[in-house]
Enzyme design. Structure first.
Site, PDB file in Angstrom:
ATOM      1  N   ALA A 133       2.213 -30.425 -41.057  1.00 45.57           N
ATOM      2  CA  ALA A 133       3.685 -29.899 -40.750  1.00 45.57           C
ATOM      3  C   ALA A 133       4.546 -31.028 -40.455  1.00 45.57           C
ATOM      4  CB  ALA A 133       3.850 -28.831 -39.912  1.00 45.57           C
ATOM      5  N   CYS A 134       4.513 -32.139 -41.004  1.00 39.31           N
ATOM      6  CA  CYS A 134       5.431 -33.331 -41.044  1.00 39.31           C
ATOM      7  C   CYS A 134       4.755 -34.531 -40.555  1.00 39.31           C
ATOM      8  CB  CYS A 134       6.445 -32.857 -40.156  1.00 39.31           C
ATOM      9  SG  CYS A 134       7.543 -31.626 -40.730  1.00 39.31           S
ATOM     10  N   THR A 135       5.374 -35.689 -40.788  1.00 44.67           N
ATOM     11  CA  THR A 135       5.132 -37.109 -40.339  1.00 44.67           C
ATOM     12  C   THR A 135       6.293 -37.768 -40.201  1.00 44.67           C
ATOM     13  OG1 THR A 135       3.146 -37.096 -41.609  1.00 44.67           O
ATOM     14  CG2 THR A 135       3.934 -39.076 -40.701  1.00 44.67           C
TER      15      THR A 135
END
Length: 368
Positions: A133-135
């Protein structure tokens, strides 16, 4: 020239990456940019954006979210409570902005409330919602400036890629900040404020659902609305970090902040009632960049999700002397940092707003 060169590179690189993976995959496409006038009536200010997107695209997202969350009656009940007293939970002007979107599309207000609370309804310690869920990365470039990049990963990516837009928020005829969002969502996940700071949010899964519900009933901020408040009101890097530390939100979060000066990069690790840690770039072993995925910076990532290690490895392979917007985009396009759930990649710099570009990742890998 720099803006045109960088934008062109993103497009060419995305096509090349796509061809290497599959002859049939789609190309990444630049997100379209629109203007929202903050001096306009909140009930109407989003219309210049909304008229460019068919209501069916937004409804597809809402239907998918409803199917995802309808299994949990507590989550639906929370959304219904908030929807019945919108102005209490969505401070002005955000409640009116959601009403305006609902009116324009003739959509159920409750569906839009649910969509705007999607993060707050899923960010807690549940196996059901765990995953990529994101970087986010903030780095010092080859010239000593700062660049900030993010991949936004989400499980309903196929629907969300259809409603991604860059928004220039204007006031008194001037651009006050630029953000990337999903149409219909009035909070901000990704944004930069000219000559001030940049901000992204990555999901943090900790605690329990009842804590989110309690925080909501105590009138804490919907998490991404608080991010928009910070972008709106903070005047510099340090004041943004201070606001992010002290606000109360419905859900926990990692906020990644980039400034203007070398080493002005930080991860604000939050629970629902404030910050539990601030990790600054200078505190890291590499000193010239900071990476956040979805795990506390002082803990090792799980073996099943090594995006942080992959990003660090890729950054070190380039080195600071070769770090620039093009190469940072390459880092963000390196699996598993880049994965099947990546909906968009944004590269930006508060010191040079011409670098702000978002690519919709239709070229994403087909498997995790």
């Amino acid at each position: 020239m720099l803006e045109m060169k960088f934008s062109g590179f993103l497009y060419v690189f995305a096509i090349a990456l796509c061809l290497l993976k599959s002859a049939t995959c789609k190309d990444a496409l630049p997100a379209k940019r629109f203007k929202v006038n903050l001096d306009a009536d909140p009930l109407e200010r989003w219309e210049p954006v909304l008229k460019n997107f068919d209501v069916s695209l937004l409804q597809d997202v809402m239907d998918t979210l409803l199917k995802e969350y309808v299994k949990n009656k507590e989550l639906i009940a929370l959304a219904e409570v908030i929807g019945k007293d919108l102005d209490r939970y969505f401070p002005y002007p955000y409640g009116d902005e959601i009403r305006g979107i609902s009116n324009f599309y003739n959509m159920k207000l409750g569906d839009l409330v649910l969509g705007n609370l999607a993060y707050d309804l899923s960010a807690w310690n549940s196996n059901r919602f765990k995953g990529r869920a994101c970087t986010s990365i903030v780095t010092v470039d080859e010239n000593g400036g700062l660049i900030h990049a993010r991949n936004l990963d989400y499980v309903v990516g196929d629907e969300l890629r259809n409603i991604i837009a860059e928004i220039e928020f204007h006031k008194n005829g001037e651009t006050v900040f630029i953000g990337t969002t999903y149409v219909g969502y009035v909070g901000l996940l990704t944004a930069a404020k000219p000559n001030k700071f940049s901000l992204t949010g990555d999901q943090r899964n900790t605690g329990f659902l009842w804590e989110n519900i309690l925080a909501a009933l105590e009138k804490s901020w919907p998490t991404m609305l608080m991010a928009r408040e910070v972008i709106t009101n903070a005047e510099n890097y340090e004041s943004a970090i201070e606001m992010l530390q002290n606000a109360k939100t419905i859900a926990p979060m990692y906020f990644i902040v980039g400034g203007l000066k070398p080493q002005e990069g930080a991860i604000v690790v939050r629970d629902r009632w404030g910050a539990v840690n601030v990790t600054r770039m200078i505190d890291t072993s590499h000193k010239w960049f900071v990476v956040e995925t979805n795990y506390d910076p002082w803990k090792p990532p799980p073996p099943t999700d090594d995006r942080r290690d992959a990003a660090v490895k890729s950054m070190n392979e380039f080195g600071q002397d070769k770090m620039n917007p093009d190469n940072l985009y390459k880092v963000m396009s390196t699996p598993p940092v880049f994965n099947s759930e990546t909906t968009y990649t944004t590269v930006m710099s508060a010191a040079n707003m011409s670098l702000y570009h978002t690519m919709i990742r239709w070229d994403h890998p087909t498997e995790n």
